[in-house]
Design a protein around this motif. Structure first.
Motif, PDB file in Angstrom:
ATOM      1  N   UNK A  52       0.828  -1.207   0.000  1.00 13.61           N
ATOM      2  CA  UNK A  52       0.000   0.000   0.000  1.00 13.61           C
ATOM      3  C   UNK A  52       0.862   1.256   0.000  1.00 13.61           C
ATOM      4  N   UNK A  53       2.009   1.191   0.678  1.00 14.65           N
ATOM      5  CA  UNK A  53       2.950   2.307   0.598  1.00 14.65           C
ATOM      6  C   UNK A  53       3.477   2.449  -0.828  1.00 14.65           C
ATOM      7  N   UNK A  54       3.783   1.324  -1.483  1.00 11.06           N
ATOM      8  CA  UNK A  54       4.244   1.377  -2.871  1.00 11.06           C
ATOM      9  C   UNK A  54       3.192   1.986  -3.783  1.00 11.06           C
ATOM     10  N   UNK A  55       1.935   1.636  -3.531  1.00  8.17           N
ATOM     11  CA  UNK A  55       0.855   2.208  -4.342  1.00  8.17           C
ATOM     12  C   UNK A  55       0.821   3.724  -4.203  1.00  8.17           C
ATOM     13  N   UNK A  56       0.994   4.195  -2.967  1.00  8.51           N
ATOM     14  CA  UNK A  56       1.001   5.637  -2.731  1.00  8.51           C
ATOM     15  C   UNK A  56       2.184   6.288  -3.441  1.00  8.51           C
ATOM     16  N   UNK A  57       3.365   5.701  -3.266  1.00  6.44           N
ATOM     17  CA  UNK A  57       4.559   6.241  -3.914  1.00  6.44           C
ATOM     18  C   UNK A  57       4.391   6.304  -5.425  1.00  6.44           C
ATOM     19  N   UNK A  58       3.835   5.256  -6.020  1.00  5.60           N
ATOM     20  CA  UNK A  58       3.629   5.212  -7.466  1.00  5.60           C
ATOM     21  C   UNK A  58       2.676   6.323  -7.917  1.00  5.60           C
ATOM     22  N   UNK A  59       1.602   6.514  -7.157  1.00  7.93           N
ATOM     23  CA  UNK A  59       0.640   7.560  -7.499  1.00  7.93           C
ATOM     24  C   UNK A  59       1.288   8.941  -7.442  1.00  7.93           C
ATOM     25  N   UNK A  60       2.041   9.209  -6.384  1.00  7.01           N
ATOM     26  CA  UNK A  60       2.694  10.514  -6.272  1.00  7.01           C
ATOM     27  C   UNK A  60       3.734  10.702  -7.370  1.00  7.01           C
ATOM     28  N   UNK A  61       4.461   9.638  -7.725  1.00  4.82           N
ATOM     29  CA  UNK A  61       5.508   9.740  -8.741  1.00  4.82           C
ATOM     30  C   UNK A  61       4.931   9.978 -10.130  1.00  4.82           C
ATOM     31  N   UNK A  62       3.740   9.424 -10.375  1.00  2.00           N
ATOM     32  CA  UNK A  62       3.136   9.535 -11.703  1.00  2.00           C
ATOM     33  C   UNK A  62       2.195  10.728 -11.825  1.00  2.00           C
ATOM     34  N   UNK A  63       2.003  11.451 -10.751  1.00  2.00           N
ATOM     35  CA  UNK A  63       1.098  12.600 -10.778  1.00  2.00           C
ATOM     36  C   UNK A  63       1.619  13.681 -11.714  1.00  2.00           C
ATOM     37  N   UNK A  64       0.719  14.331 -12.425  1.00  2.00           N
ATOM     38  CA  UNK A  64       1.103  15.409 -13.339  1.00  2.00           C
ATOM     39  C   UNK A  64       1.746  16.564 -12.575  1.00  2.00           C
ATOM     40  N   UNK A  65       1.226  16.817 -11.362  1.00  2.00           N
ATOM     41  CA  UNK A  65       1.815  17.819 -10.477  1.00  2.00           C
ATOM     42  C   UNK A  65       2.496  17.078  -9.333  1.00  2.00           C
ATOM     43  N   UNK A  66       3.811  17.088  -9.302  1.00  2.00           N
ATOM     44  CA  UNK A  66       4.545  16.349  -8.287  1.00  2.00           C
ATOM     45  C   UNK A  66       4.385  17.027  -6.925  1.00  2.00           C
ATOM     46  N   UNK A  67       4.193  16.244  -5.866  1.00  2.00           N
ATOM     47  CA  UNK A  67       4.068  16.848  -4.532  1.00  2.00           C
ATOM     48  C   UNK A  67       5.357  17.541  -4.112  1.00  2.00           C
ATOM     49  N   UNK A  68       5.215  18.616  -3.358  1.00  2.00           N
ATOM     50  CA  UNK A  68       6.382  19.338  -2.844  1.00  2.00           C
ATOM     51  C   UNK A  68       7.038  18.570  -1.705  1.00  2.00           C
ATOM     52  N   UNK A  69       6.250  17.774  -0.980  1.00  2.00           N
ATOM     53  CA  UNK A  69       6.762  16.972   0.124  1.00  2.00           C
ATOM     54  C   UNK A  69       5.721  15.927   0.486  1.00  2.00           C
ATOM     55  N   UNK A  70       6.137  14.967   1.314  1.00  2.00           N
ATOM     56  CA  UNK A  70       5.257  13.916   1.812  1.00  2.00           C
ATOM     57  C   UNK A  70       5.236  13.998   3.335  1.00  2.00           C
ATOM     58  N   UNK A  71       4.040  13.896   3.932  1.00  2.00           N
ATOM     59  CA  UNK A  71       3.910  13.801   5.382  1.00  2.00           C
ATOM     60  C   UNK A  71       3.662  12.343   5.754  1.00  2.00           C
ATOM     61  N   UNK A  72       4.568  11.764   6.523  1.00  2.00           N
ATOM     62  CA  UNK A  72       4.401  10.428   7.078  1.00  2.00           C
ATOM     63  C   UNK A  72       4.056  10.620   8.548  1.00  2.00           C
ATOM     64  N   UNK A  73       2.812  10.317   8.923  1.00  2.00           N
ATOM     65  CA  UNK A  73       2.271  10.750  10.212  1.00  2.00           C
ATOM     66  C   UNK A  73       2.528   9.795  11.379  1.00  2.00           C
ATOM     67  N   UNK A  74       3.525   8.931  11.252  1.00  2.00           N
ATOM     68  CA  UNK A  74       3.949   8.130  12.394  1.00  2.00           C
ATOM     69  C   UNK A  74       3.523   6.676  12.347  1.00  2.00           C
ATOM     70  N   UNK A  75       4.182   5.853  13.177  1.00  2.00           N
ATOM     71  CA  UNK A  75       3.983   4.401  13.215  1.00  2.00           C
ATOM     72  C   UNK A  75       4.329   3.765  11.873  1.00  2.00           C
ATOM     73  N   UNK A  76       5.532   4.031  11.424  1.00  2.00           N
ATOM     74  CA  UNK A  76       5.946   3.568  10.099  1.00  2.00           C
ATOM     75  C   UNK A  76       6.248   2.070  10.096  1.00  2.00           C
ATOM     76  N   UNK A  77       6.719   1.523  11.227  1.00  2.00           N
ATOM     77  CA  UNK A  77       6.864   0.073  11.373  1.00  2.00           C
ATOM     78  C   UNK A  77       6.178  -0.349  12.659  1.00  2.00           C
ATOM     79  N   UNK A  78       5.826  -1.624  12.758  1.00  2.00           N
ATOM     80  CA  UNK A  78       5.046  -2.101  13.898  1.00  2.00           C
ATOM     81  C   UNK A  78       5.936  -2.517  15.072  1.00  2.00           C
ATOM     82  N   UNK A  79       5.361  -2.426  16.268  1.00  2.00           N
ATOM     83  CA  UNK A  79       6.084  -2.805  17.468  1.00  2.00           C
ATOM     84  C   UNK A  79       6.457  -4.274  17.529  1.00  2.00           C
ATOM     85  N   UNK A  80       5.763  -5.119  16.776  1.00  2.00           N
ATOM     86  CA  UNK A  80       6.090  -6.545  16.766  1.00  2.00           C
ATOM     87  C   UNK A  80       7.473  -6.823  16.184  1.00  2.00           C
ATOM     88  N   UNK A  81       8.052  -5.838  15.504  1.00  2.00           N
ATOM     89  CA  UNK A  81       9.407  -6.031  14.985  1.00  2.00           C
ATOM     90  C   UNK A  81      10.434  -6.149  16.108  1.00  2.00           C
TER      91      UNK A  81
END
Length: 351
Positions: A52-81
């Protein structure tokens, strides 16, 4: 009839935004089979969250207007790691995906970051994106280990990243003063032996939540005072929601009321974005018109869906286009009358 304060979506689409940015929350990746939340009531898709992260990255990369930045709002990996001795490996896997994003990434720290790493380790890690802060005297709190900073992607617009675990039991040595003070605070409200169990009636006082120190609140107050004077439009981002009407109260910051008081004492804030509560949520503060958005979490989004958004920023409004589980948000107006502020915040889902 339509007026300038109630633009049609057709009109919004025809105009060119000043800039856009991407938003994603609670990826909680782990290389393990699906599981459940703490209360075993919600399914979590640990391994497929990476796709799902890859899907988001692909969408932003292929957008006609590229985003100026990305906000990653926390909990990027799980505590079970952590018990699987996979924290570094999981983080490297996720950061490789972010490294292919078409713009810089601003990382927010959530409780799962602290399940995996100490605060000192996070400050040394690639999850410390404070290097993207403005080069100004008050761009970050001075002389402390608070992870907070401000940045401006476009003249007249400021974003502030806040540390919702500045006051917390997570990520600190048990012998340090901050940990002892946090323990004394949580035990005033949570009498359970397991501090991840909900205290009653103040259910937010659990170990997986945290709060904002006076030093951080004072720094935010100074940042917003400067923004008021310059008539800037400020968006605040953090992991933990701070408005009772935009989330279940079990996910609120410990001292959400103190942060709200700071926001309410300034004219510059237009939006507060958070993650943490995987169902998402939205409200507009009745007193100030500030929009509070809780972004749906990737971790509880089925593999055949998505959970990310792109926000287009105009002179008078922000338009959020979400994919998958991000919910419709239509024509919520900002009550404050200052013309230089965002007069109307439109949240819409087009995917």
């Amino acid at each position: 009839t339509l007026d300038k304060d109630n633009p049609r979506m057709d009109d919004c689409r025809q105009q060119t935004p000043l800039f856009t940015f991407g938003v994603i929350a609670d990826i909680q990746y782990a290389d393990m089979d699906d599981g459940y939340n703490y209360s075993r009531t919600r399914r979590r898709y640990y391994r497929s969250s990476l796709q799902l992260l890859r899907n988001a990255r692909k969408s932003w990369s292929e957008s006609a207007v590229k985003p100026a930045f990305i906000l990653q709002l926390g909990d990027v990996i799980d505590g079970f790691n952590k018990p699987r001795d996979a924290s570094e490996r999981a983080l490297d896997t996720v950061l490789r995906e972010f490294s292919s994003c078409p713009a810089e990434v601003h990382h927010v720290w959530g409780n799962h970051e602290f399940y995996n790493f100490s605060r000192s380790a996070l400050l040394r890690s690639k999850l410390n994106s404070a290097a993207h802060a403005d080069r100004s005297p008050n761009a970050a709190p001075g002389g402390s280990d608070i992870y907070a900073y401000r940045f401006s992607p476009f003249p007249g617009f400021t974003f502030v990243v806040l540390d919702a675990y500045d006051v917390s039991l997570l990520g600190r040595e048990k012998s340090c003063e901050q940990y002892i003070n946090a323990m004394n605070l949580i035990k005033l409200y949570n009498k359970n032996e397991d501090l991840n169990s909900f205290g009653s009636p103040t259910r937010r006082f659990t170990m997986f939540n945290g709060g904002f120190s006076k030093d951080q609140l004072d720094w935010l107050d100074s940042v917003l005072s400067s923004a008021d004077e310059k008539q800037e439009r400020v968006t605040i981002v953090s992991h933990v929601p701070v408005h009772p009407d935009c989330t279940d109260n079990v996910c609120l910051a410990w001292n959400f009321d103190e942060l709200l008081a700071v926001i309410r004492s300034h004219s510059s804030v237009v939006c507060y974005m958070a993650g943490h509560a995987h169902d998402g949520g939205y409200c507009r503060d009745e007193d100030t018109g500030v929009h509070h958005l809780t972004v749906d979490g990737v971790i509880e989004t089925p593999p055949d869906s998505n959970a990310f958004a792109t926000v287009s920023v105009y002179r008078d409004r922000m338009v959020l286009k979400g994919c998958g589980s991000i919910r419709d948000r239509h024509n919520y107006k900002h009550k404050r009358s200052l013309e230089s502020k965002l007069g109307c915040l439109l949240f819409t889902v087009l995917c």
